[in-house]
Enzyme design. Structure first.
Site, PDB file in Angstrom:
ATOM      1  CG  ASP A 159      -1.763   1.209   1.344  1.00 51.13           C
ATOM      2  OD1 ASP A 159      -1.333   2.300   0.927  1.00 51.13           O
ATOM      3  OD2 ASP A 159      -2.907   1.076   1.816  1.00 51.13           O
ATOM      4  CG  HIS A 160       1.366   4.260  -3.194  1.00 49.52           C
ATOM      5  ND1 HIS A 160       0.089   3.924  -3.514  1.00 49.52           N
ATOM      6  CD2 HIS A 160       1.458   5.592  -3.392  1.00 49.52           C
ATOM      7  CE1 HIS A 160      -0.569   4.998  -3.901  1.00 49.52           C
ATOM      8  NE2 HIS A 160       0.240   6.036  -3.839  1.00 49.52           N
TER       9      HIS A 160
ATOM     10  CG  HIS B 120      -4.188   4.369  -0.529  1.00 50.71           C
ATOM     11  ND1 HIS B 120      -3.219   3.403  -0.554  1.00 50.71           N
ATOM     12  CD2 HIS B 120      -4.490   4.626  -1.834  1.00 50.71           C
ATOM     13  CE1 HIS B 120      -2.957   3.092  -1.826  1.00 50.71           C
ATOM     14  NE2 HIS B 120      -3.717   3.809  -2.608  1.00 50.71           N
TER      15      HIS B 120
END
Ligand code: BG6
Length: 479
Positions: free
Chosen positions: A167-168, A230
């Site tokens: 999950d950047h 996010h």
């Protein structure tokens, strides 16, 4: 691969984070020779690396570590060739049997690829000399059931500690700083609770539209694309209890515990505690932009939401009765991701002339594009009278530390190579986040109570979102 992955590997090499003994093997349906693939990757680095075009002789040395195996995802013979190439790398490049698979593919083939890895002897149980890990991009499933099915398939082959769900957002510096702010300082934690905090707003606003991803986005929407992963991860970091230590599982245990305490939105309350929108044509930075329904690969009568807002409650001692307002949308007025902690009003007013508004204190963790922390508090305006005005104390990472943050992907890929799973989402948290959004997804999918489009590109979002907060006598912060 081209935009993120290869440029990230190259930058890790430039920063000496990549181990000297490494090999990169591309695998996809396209027919490439090793040489063609290397040339293509060089172009990708030239175009997308934050360090500018690749330079020799470093590139030619790097390129020796790159190879390519063509094959489709259902062809076990091709996976055998992939294994042979990886074994050759072990012999010739000294990779020691260590394998990190990165699935940069449509989610629909994740299960199949994992199965092929196992069948071709590339699964972790067959690896007797090194480690085997897998990085899986979001979305992990498209709803609770499909996520559970995918988990069942992947976990047949990979134990949880070898699965890295990327999950950047978790790789962004200011997101990592949430824990530092809370647990490396003594002044915040004593007031980090319902006695002092009135409400929390988490925003992930973008100015871009769906770009070229209409096909994917049509079956996703803002709730699945941003909130379930996010934004829920941000909520977990803000609301979790202090972990007992900084190891990956202690932190992930606390994140899971708080996500489990999020109260599922009752079906009857979905329309009150959520808002959704879809952008119409409008203008961003003075330029006209089309509405969502005019974007490529989007149905002209699409009902997909490009904006989602949700009010959540956390049922535990720390957060009882503190609303968490989450929102994310495309084509909004500004790119702005932030977490705003709004404190309660002062209990008794002493100062300020009658017309002075005494604002509540607000602590804002700025994630992007600005990276920093700011605290709003009230101060006396210089002069003979006791006028009070809200002022702000600001910290900015760039000027504070004099460095530019590395892109999230670089940090995360480096961590996965080192075997540090702290910034990757564990299955229990993914499942808890799906459980939270499912009642909303179900209700939204089966109703036409909101007619789209309902906000203009470049605006603050749909009016229904403002109404949701107005019902609680609150307002969204301006995006
Ligand atoms: C991705 C979403 O995960 O995050 C995109 O699929 C979104 O739709 C992107 O644009 C936002 O990332 P960032 O880092 O630009 O906030």
């Amino acid at each position: 691969m081209k935009r993120m992955l290869l440029p990230a590997m190259w930058n890790l090499r430039l920063e000496d984070i990549l181990p000297a003994d490494f090999g990169i093997v591309g695998f996809s349906r396209s027919e490439f020779s090793d040489e063609d693939f290397r040339a293509d990757m060089r172009k990708a680095v030239d175009e997308f690396s934050r360090n500018g075009p690749a330079k020799d002789p470093l590139w030619s040395d790097f390129a020796k570590h790159i190879s390519y195996v063509p094959g489709s995802f259902n062809d076990v013979a091709a996976f055998h060739k992939l294994r042979e190439q990886l074994e050759r790398n072990d012999r010739e490049l000294g990779t020691g049997g260590n394998r990190l698979f990165y699935l940069s593919t449509p989610p629909s083939v994740f299960s199949q690829i994992v199965d092929m890895l196992e069948q071709s002897g590339l699964g972790p149980s067959a690896n007797k000399t090194g480690w085997t890990r897998i990085i899986i991009e979001k979305p992990f499933g498209t709803d609770l059931d499909s996520a559970r099915r995918l988990q069942a398939d992947v976990s047949k082959v990979f134990p949880e500690r070898q699965i890295y769900r990327i999950d950047h957002y978790l790789g962004k510096e200011p997101v990592q700083d949430i824990m530092a702010l809370r647990f490396a300082n003594v002044i915040f934690e004593p007031i980090w609770n319902r006695r002092y905090i009135d409400s929390v707003q988490i925003t992930a606003a973008e100015t871009v539209g769906v770009e070229s991803r209409g096909g994917y986005y049509e079956s996703s929407g803002a709730l699945r694309d941003m909130i379930q992963n996010h934004v829920m991860n941000l909520l977990a970091l803000v609301a979790m209890e202090p972990p007992v230590s900084s190891d990956a599982d202690s932190i992930r245990d606390e994140k899971y515990k708080v996500l489990r305490a999020v109260r599922p939105i009752e079906r009857a309350r979905v329309l009150l505690d959520t808002a959704r929108g879809q952008y119409d044509a409008g203008s961003i930075a003075g330029k006209p932009v089309p509405g969502y329904r005019e974007e490529p690969n989007v149905r002209p009568d699409s009902n997909t939401e490009t904006y989602a807002a949700v009010k959540l409650s956390i049922d535990n001692w720390r957060w009882a009765d503190v609303p968490f307002y989450l929102r994310s949308g495309k084509r909004l007025a500004r790119k702005n991701s932030e977490i705003a902690i709004r404190f309660r009003s002062i209990p008794h007013r002493l100062f300020g002339e009658a017309g002075d508004a005494l604002d509540n204190n607000v602590l804002v963790m700025k994630i992007q594009p600005e990276e920093g922390v700011s605290l709003r508090f009230n101060a006396k305006v210089p002069g003979p009278k006791m006028h009070i005005r809200s002022v702000s104390m600001d910290f900015n990472y760039g000027t504070g530390f004099g460095v530019v943050s590395a892109p999230a992907y670089e940090r995360l890929i480096g961590d996965a190579m080192r075997g540090d799973a702290t910034l990757f989402t564990r299955w229990d948290a993914v499942e808890a986040a799906w459980e939270t959004v499912m009642p909303v997804l179900d209700r939204w999918q089966n109703s036409t109570d909101e007619s789209f489009p309902n906000y203009s590109a470049g605006s603050q979002g749909p009016p229904s979102s403002d109404r949701m907060l107005a019902a609680d006598n609150r307002e969204w912060r301006k995006i």
